[in-house]
Design a protein around this motif. Structure first.
Motif, PDB file in Angstrom:
ATOM      1  N   ASP A   1       0.809  -1.222   0.000  1.00  0.00           N
ATOM      2  CA  ASP A   1       0.000   0.000   0.000  1.00  0.00           C
ATOM      3  C   ASP A   1       0.842   1.272   0.000  1.00  0.00           C
ATOM      4  OD1 ASP A   1      -2.528   1.647   0.658  1.00  0.00           O
ATOM      5  OD2 ASP A   1      -1.125   2.163   2.271  1.00  0.00           O
ATOM      6  N   ILE A   2       0.369   2.267  -0.762  1.00  0.00           N
ATOM      7  CA  ILE A   2       0.872   3.632  -0.597  1.00  0.00           C
ATOM      8  C   ILE A   2      -0.282   4.627  -0.426  1.00  0.00           C
ATOM      9  CG2 ILE A   2       3.077   3.295  -1.777  1.00  0.00           C
ATOM     10  CD1 ILE A   2       1.863   4.534  -4.275  1.00  0.00           C
ATOM     11  N   ILE A   3      -1.510   4.201  -0.710  1.00  0.00           N
ATOM     12  CA  ILE A   3      -2.674   5.092  -0.604  1.00  0.00           C
ATOM     13  C   ILE A   3      -3.080   5.305   0.851  1.00  0.00           C
ATOM     14  CG2 ILE A   3      -5.066   5.485  -1.270  1.00  0.00           C
ATOM     15  CD1 ILE A   3      -3.129   5.561  -3.605  1.00  0.00           C
ATOM     16  N   ASP A   4      -3.312   4.217   1.571  1.00  0.00           N
ATOM     17  CA  ASP A   4      -3.738   4.335   2.969  1.00  0.00           C
ATOM     18  C   ASP A   4      -2.644   4.947   3.839  1.00  0.00           C
ATOM     19  OD1 ASP A   4      -6.157   3.279   2.280  1.00  0.00           O
ATOM     20  OD2 ASP A   4      -5.824   1.310   3.190  1.00  0.00           O
ATOM     21  N   HIS A   5      -1.400   4.694   3.501  1.00  0.00           N
ATOM     22  CA  HIS A   5      -0.317   5.313   4.271  1.00  0.00           C
ATOM     23  C   HIS A   5      -0.357   6.839   4.158  1.00  0.00           C
ATOM     24  CE1 HIS A   5       1.722   1.296   4.462  1.00  0.00           C
ATOM     25  NE2 HIS A   5       2.142   1.786   5.617  1.00  0.00           N
ATOM     26  N   ALA A   6      -0.770   7.350   2.991  1.00  0.00           N
ATOM     27  CA  ALA A   6      -0.899   8.805   2.837  1.00  0.00           C
ATOM     28  C   ALA A   6      -1.978   9.344   3.768  1.00  0.00           C
ATOM     29  CB  ALA A   6      -1.217   9.150   1.389  1.00  0.00           C
ATOM     30  N   THR A   7      -3.070   8.598   3.884  1.00  0.00           N
ATOM     31  CA  THR A   7      -4.140   8.981   4.808  1.00  0.00           C
ATOM     32  C   THR A   7      -3.648   8.971   6.242  1.00  0.00           C
ATOM     33  OG1 THR A   7      -5.823   8.086   3.318  1.00  0.00           O
ATOM     34  CG2 THR A   7      -6.465   8.397   5.625  1.00  0.00           C
ATOM     35  N   LEU A   8      -2.944   7.920   6.604  1.00  0.00           N
ATOM     36  CA  LEU A   8      -2.436   7.793   7.973  1.00  0.00           C
ATOM     37  C   LEU A   8      -1.424   8.894   8.286  1.00  0.00           C
ATOM     38  CD1 LEU A   8      -2.212   6.237  10.653  1.00  0.00           C
ATOM     39  CD2 LEU A   8      -0.461   4.801   9.562  1.00  0.00           C
ATOM     40  N   GLN A   9      -0.526   9.189   7.343  1.00  0.00           N
ATOM     41  CA  GLN A   9       0.510  10.198   7.607  1.00  0.00           C
ATOM     42  C   GLN A   9      -0.099  11.568   7.894  1.00  0.00           C
ATOM     43  OE1 GLN A   9       4.568  10.085   7.569  1.00  0.00           O
ATOM     44  NE2 GLN A   9       3.306  11.198   9.026  1.00  0.00           N
ATOM     45  N   LYS A  10      -1.229  11.861   7.284  1.00  0.00           N
ATOM     46  CA  LYS A  10      -1.908  13.138   7.558  1.00  0.00           C
ATOM     47  C   LYS A  10      -2.486  13.187   8.966  1.00  0.00           C
ATOM     48  CE  LYS A  10      -3.309  14.198   2.760  1.00  0.00           C
ATOM     49  NZ  LYS A  10      -2.714  13.031   2.081  1.00  0.00           N
ATOM     50  N   GLU A  11      -2.713  12.018   9.562  1.00  0.00           N
ATOM     51  CA  GLU A  11      -3.389  11.947  10.864  1.00  0.00           C
ATOM     52  C   GLU A  11      -2.423  11.808  12.038  1.00  0.00           C
ATOM     53  OE1 GLU A  11      -6.660  12.228  11.494  1.00  0.00           O
ATOM     54  OE2 GLU A  11      -7.052  12.632   9.366  1.00  0.00           O
ATOM     55  N   ILE A  12      -1.189  11.398  11.768  1.00  0.00           N
ATOM     56  CA  ILE A  12      -0.239  11.207  12.871  1.00  0.00           C
ATOM     57  C   ILE A  12       0.978  12.107  12.680  1.00  0.00           C
ATOM     58  CG2 ILE A  12      -0.985   8.827  13.256  1.00  0.00           C
ATOM     59  CD1 ILE A  12       1.612   7.879  11.924  1.00  0.00           C
ATOM     60  N   LYS A  13       1.614  12.474  13.801  1.00  0.00           N
ATOM     61  CA  LYS A  13       2.809  13.318  13.761  1.00  0.00           C
ATOM     62  C   LYS A  13       4.072  12.497  13.507  1.00  0.00           C
ATOM     63  CE  LYS A  13       0.828  16.672  17.004  1.00  0.00           C
ATOM     64  NZ  LYS A  13       0.972  17.289  18.354  1.00  0.00           N
ATOM     65  N   THR A  14       4.077  11.257  13.976  1.00  0.00           N
ATOM     66  CA  THR A  14       5.245  10.404  13.801  1.00  0.00           C
ATOM     67  C   THR A  14       5.498  10.162  12.318  1.00  0.00           C
ATOM     68  OG1 THR A  14       4.764   9.286  15.903  1.00  0.00           O
ATOM     69  CG2 THR A  14       6.282   8.172  14.385  1.00  0.00           C
ATOM     70  N   PRO A  15       6.713  10.396  11.835  1.00  0.00           N
ATOM     71  CA  PRO A  15       6.997  10.139  10.418  1.00  0.00           C
ATOM     72  C   PRO A  15       6.778   8.671  10.062  1.00  0.00           C
ATOM     73  CG  PRO A  15       8.739  11.457  11.408  1.00  0.00           C
ATOM     74  CD  PRO A  15       7.876  10.978  12.540  1.00  0.00           C
ATOM     75  N   ILE A  16       6.152   8.433   8.924  1.00  0.00           N
ATOM     76  CA  ILE A  16       6.018   7.076   8.402  1.00  0.00           C
ATOM     77  C   ILE A  16       7.207   6.798   7.495  1.00  0.00           C
ATOM     78  CG2 ILE A  16       4.706   5.602   6.811  1.00  0.00           C
ATOM     79  CD1 ILE A  16       2.157   6.877   7.892  1.00  0.00           C
ATOM     80  N   CYS A  17       7.785   5.612   7.647  1.00  0.00           N
ATOM     81  CA  CYS A  17       8.818   5.127   6.748  1.00  0.00           C
ATOM     82  C   CYS A  17       8.255   3.953   5.966  1.00  0.00           C
ATOM     83  CB  CYS A  17      10.044   4.672   7.541  1.00  0.00           C
ATOM     84  SG  CYS A  17      11.274   3.799   6.548  1.00  0.00           S
ATOM     85  N   LEU A  18       8.394   3.977   4.653  1.00  0.00           N
ATOM     86  CA  LEU A  18       7.940   2.856   3.842  1.00  0.00           C
ATOM     87  C   LEU A  18       9.086   1.895   3.575  1.00  0.00           C
ATOM     88  CD1 LEU A  18       5.418   4.358   1.255  1.00  0.00           C
ATOM     89  CD2 LEU A  18       4.966   3.103   3.380  1.00  0.00           C
ATOM     90  N   ASP A  19       8.744   0.610   3.647  1.00  0.00           N
ATOM     91  CA  ASP A  19       9.690  -0.477   3.432  1.00  0.00           C
ATOM     92  C   ASP A  19       9.123  -1.408   2.367  1.00  0.00           C
ATOM     93  OD1 ASP A  19      11.261  -2.762   3.559  1.00  0.00           O
ATOM     94  OD2 ASP A  19      10.943  -3.158   5.669  1.00  0.00           O
ATOM     95  N   GLU A  20       8.256  -2.336   2.766  1.00  0.00           N
ATOM     96  CA  GLU A  20       7.748  -3.355   1.853  1.00  0.00           C
ATOM     97  C   GLU A  20       7.049  -2.793   0.618  1.00  0.00           C
ATOM     98  OE1 GLU A  20       7.337  -5.536   5.936  1.00  0.00           O
ATOM     99  OE2 GLU A  20       7.495  -3.486   5.201  1.00  0.00           O
ATOM    100  N   SER A  21       6.516  -1.589   0.693  1.00  0.00           N
ATOM    101  CA  SER A  21       5.788  -0.998  -0.439  1.00  0.00           C
ATOM    102  C   SER A  21       6.704  -0.512  -1.560  1.00  0.00           C
ATOM    103  CB  SER A  21       4.949   0.202   0.036  1.00  0.00           C
ATOM    104  OG  SER A  21       3.957  -0.208   0.943  1.00  0.00           O
ATOM    105  N   ILE A  22       7.995  -0.366  -1.278  1.00  0.00           N
ATOM    106  CA  ILE A  22       8.907   0.271  -2.233  1.00  0.00           C
ATOM    107  C   ILE A  22       9.770  -0.787  -2.925  1.00  0.00           C
ATOM    108  CG2 ILE A  22      10.722   1.977  -2.545  1.00  0.00           C
ATOM    109  CD1 ILE A  22       8.039   3.160  -1.677  1.00  0.00           C
ATOM    110  N   HIS A  23       9.477  -1.032  -4.208  1.00  0.00           N
ATOM    111  CA  HIS A  23      10.240  -2.010  -4.983  1.00  0.00           C
ATOM    112  C   HIS A  23      11.005  -1.382  -6.142  1.00  0.00           C
ATOM    113  CE1 HIS A  23       7.166  -4.526  -3.009  1.00  0.00           C
ATOM    114  NE2 HIS A  23       8.135  -5.418  -2.968  1.00  0.00           N
ATOM    115  N   SER A  24      10.813  -0.088  -6.357  1.00  0.00           N
ATOM    116  CA  SER A  24      11.402   0.538  -7.539  1.00  0.00           C
ATOM    117  C   SER A  24      11.437   2.049  -7.379  1.00  0.00           C
ATOM    118  CB  SER A  24      10.577   0.192  -8.778  1.00  0.00           C
ATOM    119  OG  SER A  24       9.273   0.755  -8.669  1.00  0.00           O
ATOM    120  N   LEU A  25      12.107   2.701  -8.317  1.00  0.00           N
ATOM    121  CA  LEU A  25      12.091   4.157  -8.372  1.00  0.00           C
ATOM    122  C   LEU A  25      10.675   4.672  -8.586  1.00  0.00           C
ATOM    123  CD1 LEU A  25      13.436   6.950  -8.574  1.00  0.00           C
ATOM    124  CD2 LEU A  25      13.896   6.448 -10.994  1.00  0.00           C
TER     125      LEU A  25
END
Length: 372
Positions: free
Chosen positions: A223-247
């Motif tokens: 996922d990258i869509i729901d993480h965008a929603t979550l990042q707007k709601e929390i102050k803690t920075p989100i780091c993506l791992d499993e979602s990132i496979h390419s540039l």
């Protein structure tokens, strides 16, 4: 510089961990993986390591699928063909979809081989300039909070620059609270390995009180869509791992605001070539990056050290000392950590010699493919 491959050997290796490592998706007692040995016609040898696990917990890849893809597709795409630069490997693998860890293992061997032929340390060849890198440590889910606190204390005393705590529902807020109360000043982060959903927003907001560096991959692995929603709601920075496979994944995640930090794992993104592209893009967009770990043995650990010398790796990675995970590693010297830092080796290639005797002790099968 030209590489004319004479042979590629796959060593199927099994190494027992010093202690079980538990995450939200399973417990590991040992690591079954593939070591790739690429030999040039002039006798120069390069080494790579597959990051895949024996079960498809972290991603769809496994050691068995890696073996199949390497044998039937990737090795035939390279043998009997001249290679002028390791970047060409990714181009030749482009028609083969995904299978990033299989691709990274053989591409890593070619990068190491090429660096040795150039008589350069790998880190210099890829544009790194750090002589010393800061490293952190990743701690799995423990039997009790007291056990976790003991391990945190030991690693803080050892000088590790950052502590990562694996979390999951039922092992999260209270655990982080206890760690933060006892260690108020350490760099601390939480890794969820996709254990939550958007239904947990209010629960995850509770992490904001603990001054965490980040929470890593709290939501679905793809996922990258729901993480965008979550990042707007929390102050803690989100780091993506499993979602990132390419540039491309990186570009979309940054444009959507899905994260503020990117974890780069060479195996997850298909090799050093793609990892460097992601690094450069994040640098252009002021997104901090760091190097994650996949319980690598010494060869994979050495590749991680090399890439961490690039400028945008501004946060301590997961490249702990060899002895943190293994009784005896397969490289000489082993990866050593002193006061939370690793001195980057200056020898050509990955900078470490493979201990062939130790490799044989851990090897369960070997198969060599030769050019005609």
């Amino acid at each position: 510089m030209i590489i004319n491959l004479e042979s590629i050997t796959l060593h199927r290796v099994q190494m027992e961990l010093n202690s079980p490592f538990t995450t939200s998706f399973g417990t590991f007692h040992d690591k079954d993986f593939i070591v790739v040995e690429a030999k040039d016609a002039d006798g120069t040898v390069g080494w790579g390591e597959s990051a895949a696990f024996s079960s498809p917990w972290y991603s769809e890849e496994t050691v068995e699928t890696n073996q199949h893809v390497l044998e039937d597709f990737l090795i035939p795409a390279l043998l009997e063909k001249t290679i002028h630069h390791p970047k060409e490997v990714a181009e030749r693998f482009a028609p083969i979809r995904r299978n990033t860890m299989a691709k990274a293992s053989i591409e890593g061997a070619i990068w190491d081989l090429y660096a040795k032929k150039c008589k350069l340390p790998l880190y210099q060849l890829i544009g790194g300039d750090r002589k010393v890198i800061d490293v952190g440590v990743s701690l799995g889910i423990q039997p009790s909070i007291d056990d976790l606190l003991t391990k945190v204390n030991r690693n803080v005393e050892d000088g590790y620059k950052r502590i990562k705590i694996k979390i999951k529902p039922g092992w999260d807020i209270d655990v982080i609270r206890e760690v933060r109360q006892k260690f108020p000043d350490i760099l601390l982060m939480a890794d969820a390995n996709s254990a939550y959903t958007l239904k947990d927003i209010d629960h995850l907001k509770k992490l904001d009180q603990f001054n965490l560096m980040m929470i890593e991959q709290p939501l679905a692995h793809d996922d990258i869509i729901d993480h965008a929603t979550l990042q707007k709601e929390i102050k803690t920075p989100i780091c993506l791992d499993e979602s990132i496979h390419s540039l491309e994944d990186t570009r979309k995640a940054i444009e959507l605001g899905s994260c503020k930090i990117i974890n780069i794992k060479i195996g997850r993104v298909g090799g050093l070539t793609e990892a460097i592209k992601i690094h450069d893009y994040c640098a252009q967009h002021n997104i901090p990056v760091w190097c994650g770990g996949m319980l690598e043995a010494g060869i994979g650990r050495a590749h991680n050290i090399a890439i961490t010398t690039l400028a945008q790796f501004v946060m301590p990675g997961d490249t702990a000392a060899s002895s943190h995970y293994w009784r005896k590693d397969i490289i000489e010297p082993e990866v050593l950590v002193e006061n939370g830092t690793i001195i980057v080796p200056e020898s050509p290639g990955i900078g470490y010699e493979v201990d062939r005797a130790q490799l044989r002790d851990y090897t369960v099968s070997t198969k060599t493919y030769r050019s005609n």
